[in-house]
Scaffold this motif. Structure first.
Motif, PDB file in Angstrom:
ATOM      1  N   TRP A  98       0.861  -1.185   0.000  1.00  0.00           N
ATOM      2  CA  TRP A  98       0.000   0.000   0.000  1.00  0.00           C
ATOM      3  C   TRP A  98       0.895   1.232   0.000  1.00  0.00           C
ATOM      4  O   TRP A  98       1.867   1.305   0.756  1.00  0.00           O
ATOM      5  N   ILE A  99       0.595   2.190  -0.841  1.00  0.00           N
ATOM      6  CA  ILE A  99       1.407   3.397  -0.969  1.00  0.00           C
ATOM      7  C   ILE A  99       0.659   4.594  -0.409  1.00  0.00           C
ATOM      8  O   ILE A  99      -0.513   4.823  -0.733  1.00  0.00           O
ATOM      9  N   GLY A 100       1.343   5.367   0.435  1.00  0.00           N
ATOM     10  CA  GLY A 100       0.751   6.555   1.023  1.00  0.00           C
ATOM     11  C   GLY A 100       1.099   7.812   0.250  1.00  0.00           C
ATOM     12  O   GLY A 100       2.122   7.887  -0.434  1.00  0.00           O
ATOM     13  N   GLY A 101       0.223   8.823   0.374  1.00  0.00           N
ATOM     14  CA  GLY A 101       0.471  10.113  -0.263  1.00  0.00           C
ATOM     15  C   GLY A 101      -0.673  10.530  -1.160  1.00  0.00           C
ATOM     16  O   GLY A 101      -1.381   9.687  -1.714  1.00  0.00           O
ATOM     17  N   ASN A 102      -0.833  11.838  -1.313  1.00  0.00           N
ATOM     18  CA  ASN A 102      -1.955  12.384  -2.082  1.00  0.00           C
ATOM     19  C   ASN A 102      -1.573  12.856  -3.473  1.00  0.00           C
ATOM     20  O   ASN A 102      -2.440  13.256  -4.246  1.00  0.00           O
ATOM     21  N   SER A 103      -0.308  12.850  -3.809  1.00  0.00           N
ATOM     22  CA  SER A 103       0.135  13.418  -5.078  1.00  0.00           C
ATOM     23  C   SER A 103      -0.275  12.559  -6.267  1.00  0.00           C
ATOM     24  O   SER A 103      -0.554  11.361  -6.132  1.00  0.00           O
TER      25      SER A 103
ATOM     26  N   THR B 257       2.712  19.882   6.293  1.00  0.00           N
ATOM     27  CA  THR B 257       3.819  19.278   7.041  1.00  0.00           C
ATOM     28  C   THR B 257       4.359  18.054   6.310  1.00  0.00           C
ATOM     29  O   THR B 257       5.570  17.837   6.246  1.00  0.00           O
ATOM     30  N   ALA B 258       3.460  17.243   5.764  1.00  0.00           N
ATOM     31  CA  ALA B 258       3.855  16.003   5.109  1.00  0.00           C
ATOM     32  C   ALA B 258       4.211  16.178   3.641  1.00  0.00           C
ATOM     33  O   ALA B 258       4.489  15.201   2.947  1.00  0.00           O
ATOM     34  N   ARG B 259       4.208  17.426   3.160  1.00  0.00           N
ATOM     35  CA  ARG B 259       4.617  17.734   1.792  1.00  0.00           C
ATOM     36  C   ARG B 259       3.790  16.960   0.764  1.00  0.00           C
ATOM     37  O   ARG B 259       4.325  16.345  -0.171  1.00  0.00           O
ATOM     38  N   THR B 260       2.489  16.997   0.931  1.00  0.00           N
ATOM     39  CA  THR B 260       1.611  16.333  -0.022  1.00  0.00           C
ATOM     40  C   THR B 260       0.355  17.179  -0.195  1.00  0.00           C
ATOM     41  O   THR B 260      -0.050  17.888   0.741  1.00  0.00           O
ATOM     42  N   PRO B 261      -0.278  17.179  -1.363  1.00  0.00           N
ATOM     43  CA  PRO B 261      -1.473  18.010  -1.575  1.00  0.00           C
ATOM     44  C   PRO B 261      -2.621  17.593  -0.671  1.00  0.00           C
ATOM     45  O   PRO B 261      -2.688  16.451  -0.202  1.00  0.00           O
ATOM     46  N   GLU B 262      -3.542  18.538  -0.425  1.00  0.00           N
ATOM     47  CA  GLU B 262      -4.759  18.196   0.313  1.00  0.00           C
ATOM     48  C   GLU B 262      -5.572  17.164  -0.467  1.00  0.00           C
ATOM     49  O   GLU B 262      -5.589  17.164  -1.699  1.00  0.00           O
ATOM     50  N   LEU B 263      -6.271  16.322   0.285  1.00  0.00           N
ATOM     51  CA  LEU B 263      -7.058  15.272  -0.347  1.00  0.00           C
ATOM     52  C   LEU B 263      -8.332  15.814  -0.982  1.00  0.00           C
ATOM     53  O   LEU B 263      -8.761  15.356  -2.032  1.00  0.00           O
ATOM     54  N   GLY B 264      -8.959  16.805  -0.337  1.00  0.00           N
ATOM     55  CA  GLY B 264     -10.199  17.367  -0.861  1.00  0.00           C
ATOM     56  C   GLY B 264     -11.416  16.716  -0.238  1.00  0.00           C
ATOM     57  O   GLY B 264     -11.350  16.010   0.775  1.00  0.00           O
ATOM     58  N   SER B 265     -12.564  16.930  -0.876  1.00  0.00           N
ATOM     59  CA  SER B 265     -13.846  16.438  -0.369  1.00  0.00           C
ATOM     60  C   SER B 265     -14.019  14.945  -0.647  1.00  0.00           C
ATOM     61  O   SER B 265     -13.206  14.322  -1.331  1.00  0.00           O
ATOM     62  N   ILE B 266     -15.113  14.391  -0.120  1.00  0.00           N
ATOM     63  CA  ILE B 266     -15.446  13.000  -0.409  1.00  0.00           C
ATOM     64  C   ILE B 266     -15.655  12.794  -1.903  1.00  0.00           C
ATOM     65  O   ILE B 266     -15.239  11.776  -2.467  1.00  0.00           O
ATOM     66  N   ASP B 267     -16.281  13.766  -2.555  1.00  0.00           N
ATOM     67  CA  ASP B 267     -16.460  13.659  -4.004  1.00  0.00           C
ATOM     68  C   ASP B 267     -15.115  13.661  -4.724  1.00  0.00           C
ATOM     69  O   ASP B 267     -14.917  12.917  -5.698  1.00  0.00           O
TER      70      ASP B 267
ATOM     71  N   PRO C 224      -4.364   7.556   1.076  1.00  0.00           N
ATOM     72  CA  PRO C 224      -4.297   9.015   1.024  1.00  0.00           C
ATOM     73  C   PRO C 224      -4.245   9.592   2.432  1.00  0.00           C
ATOM     74  O   PRO C 224      -4.682   8.968   3.403  1.00  0.00           O
ATOM     75  N   MET C 225      -3.714  10.801   2.545  1.00  0.00           N
ATOM     76  CA  MET C 225      -3.638  11.496   3.827  1.00  0.00           C
ATOM     77  C   MET C 225      -4.846  12.399   3.966  1.00  0.00           C
ATOM     78  O   MET C 225      -5.075  13.275   3.128  1.00  0.00           O
TER      79      MET C 225
END
Length: 305
Positions: free
Chosen positions: A176-181, A207-217, A197-198
């Protein structure tokens, strides 16, 4: 929907890692409560400044999960997350294979590129090379686990006709790979079995240097894109989606479970397969062992079929 219990992370510079309760007892209680997974993260050398600002200590995830494996029989044992660039990929593969073998095929290797520059310096790894090193690990892990001779030349190593045993029970161990990019999602579609995703909002994403995940949609759209990309690459296996649910008030006297049930249902409709919950302490707080065990029992009774 399957649930993961993440061993509580104690915050601040003075808290002891095992304040939330004996690891083996907590893992066994999570299994008894119906959790499908038990997870630990990794920070071998966190900075004191980061700890004081809300960071946390960890156990070594492979050693600790190996201990938990001996005291459980069913629950999946998950690194959430191991920082792949910190280790030579042969050592990372060996640790994961050993955990999988000794647990009877219960390991899941959650990995990320890492984000704490000071910790990279402390373990002697060039922060700017983290993406290259991560991709090398993705290449090496399945080769190592097959148990057959292989060769691979990386940035800082050259493996010539090596052959590693034992082979893990699972072929391969789920990654499993973590991160939002977008890069993280492309990696999942190409070579992994799950995406983590974070979900912690703007401050944590920064702080974690990754984009925001956004909404549920937004999440649902990204999940669909990842799974479509995997299919287009000729893959037929399911890509798991693992979501960290950090809301308070999940259990306790007088708490209404319905908002959380509705949230879980919305996440399931978006394509989420696993939800991670914990009882993480604040920066200056600790989690009493009794609180941890009560949380596990109450959560299992309330939310796990």
């Amino acid at each position: 929907m399957r649930f993961i219990f993440h061993y509580p992370e104690t915050g601040g510079v003075d808290a002891d890692i095992l304040d939330p309760g004996p690891l083996g007892e907590v893992a066994a209680a999570a299994e008894e409560a119906g959790f499908a997974g038990f997870s630990l993260s990794e920070h071998p050398a966190p900075g004191a400044r980061w700890l004081g600002a809300g960071g946390h200590q960890t156990l070594d995830p492979f050693v600790a999960l190996g201990y938990a494996a001996a005291l459980t029989s069913r629950i999946r044992l998950i690194t959430y997350l191991s920082v792949a660039p910190y280790r030579n990929p042969m050592l990372l593969a060996k640790a994961a294979a050993t955990l999988d073998k000794l647990s009877g095929g219960r390991a899941i290797l959650g990995i990320g590129t890492g984000y704490l520059k000071g910790e990279f310096h402390a373990v002697g790894i060039d922060f700017e090379e983290r993406n290259t090193l991560f991709d090398e690990a993705l290449d090496v892990l399945p080769l190592h686990w097959k148990g057959e001779p292989f060769s691979y030349t990386g940035t800082h190593f050259s493996a010539r006709d090596v052959q590693a045993r034992p082979t893990p029970v699972q072929q391969p161990i789920p990654i499993w790979i973590g991160g939002n990019s977008a890069l993280s999602r492309r990696r999942v579609a190409r070579a992994a079995h799950g995406w983590i995703p974070m979900s912690g909002g703007a401050e944590l994403s920064s702080t974690a240097r990754t984009p925001e995940l956004g909404s549920i949609d937004d999440l649902a759209r990204k999940i669909a894109e990842v799974r479509s990309a995997a299919e287009n690459a000729g893959r037929t296996d399911h890509i798991d989606l693992v979501y960290s649910y950090s809301h308070t008030g999940l259990t306790g006297p007088g708490e209404d479970p319905e908002p959380h049930r509705k949230a879980f249902e919305a996440l399931a409709r978006a394509g989420v397969d696993w939800i991670t919950v914990s009882t993480r302490a604040g920066v200056h707080d600790t989690v009493d062992p009794a609180v941890t065990l009560e949380f596990l029992s109450s959560f299992g009774t309330t939310y796990i079929d």
